[in-house]
Design an enzyme around this catalytic site. Structure first.
Site, mmCIF file in Angstrom:
data_model
loop_
_atom_site.group_PDB
_atom_site.id
_atom_site.type_symbol
_atom_site.label_atom_id
_atom_site.label_comp_id
_atom_site.label_asym_id
_atom_site.label_seq_id
_atom_site.Cartn_x
_atom_site.Cartn_y
_atom_site.Cartn_z
ATOM 1 C CB CYS A 75 -1.331 124.105 29.112
ATOM 2 S SG CYS A 75 -2.206 124.680 27.639
ATOM 3 C CB CYS A 105 -5.001 122.387 26.191
ATOM 4 S SG CYS A 105 -3.526 121.344 26.107
ATOM 5 C CB CYS A 112 -10.449 115.123 13.348
ATOM 6 S SG CYS A 112 -11.072 113.488 13.577
ATOM 7 C CB CYS A 122 -2.154 123.112 22.816
ATOM 8 S SG CYS A 122 -2.455 124.422 24.031
ATOM 9 C CB CYS A 137 1.274 123.387 26.367
ATOM 10 S SG CYS A 137 0.059 122.152 25.828
#
Length: 141
Positions: A61, A58, A129, A106, A109
């Site tokens: 984070c 991510c 995607c 995510c 976060c």
């Protein structure tokens, strides 16, 4: 599949407590996608054609999200994966833009990553995607 995060990595990536702090951490484009649920243009993403071994994390984070072994060319215009690291993502119904889709967030976060569809390859049949802007890539050493 997920790489381990050290305590120092976690401390460096402590989650912002306000949207102002998120704006300070992220670029304008990252903020628009991760925090405002935006989408990058098709075929424009940095990681669309990356096929190296490694881990996609991510961009907000640093949490591990996808192993490169699960990446495939969906020809959709965005990096696609058939599976996420265990517990790495959450999903919710997205009815924006007159469509009914499943949004991918995510799990650490809550940042918007993209959408998941049921038209991917085996063994999962899923196509995550994902916006390149929402990702960082750590190549395997």
């Amino acid at each position: 599949m997920a790489n381990e995060t050290t305590e120092s990595d976690a401390a460096e990536r402590a989650l912002p407590e306000s949207e102002d702090e998120w704006r300070e951490r992220l670029t304008e484009e990252e903020y628009a996608i991760l925090r405002e649920r935006g989408t990058e243009p098709k075929f424009s993403g940095e990681y669309l054609d990356v096929h190296d071994d490694g881990t996609f994390r991510c961009a907000g984070c640093g949490a591990d999200l996808f192993d490169s072994e699960t990446k495939f060319d969906s020809q959709s215009g965005w990096p696609s994966f058939f599976d996420a690291d265990e517990g790495a993502v959450e999903t919710r119904t997205d009815t924006r833009h007159g469509m009914r889709r499943v949004e991918v967030l995510c799990g650490n976060c809550g940042g918007h990553l993209g959408h998941v569809f049921e038209d991917g390859p085996e063994p999962t049949g899923k196509r995550y995607c994902i916006n390149s802007v929402a990702l960082d890539f750590d190549p395997e050493e």
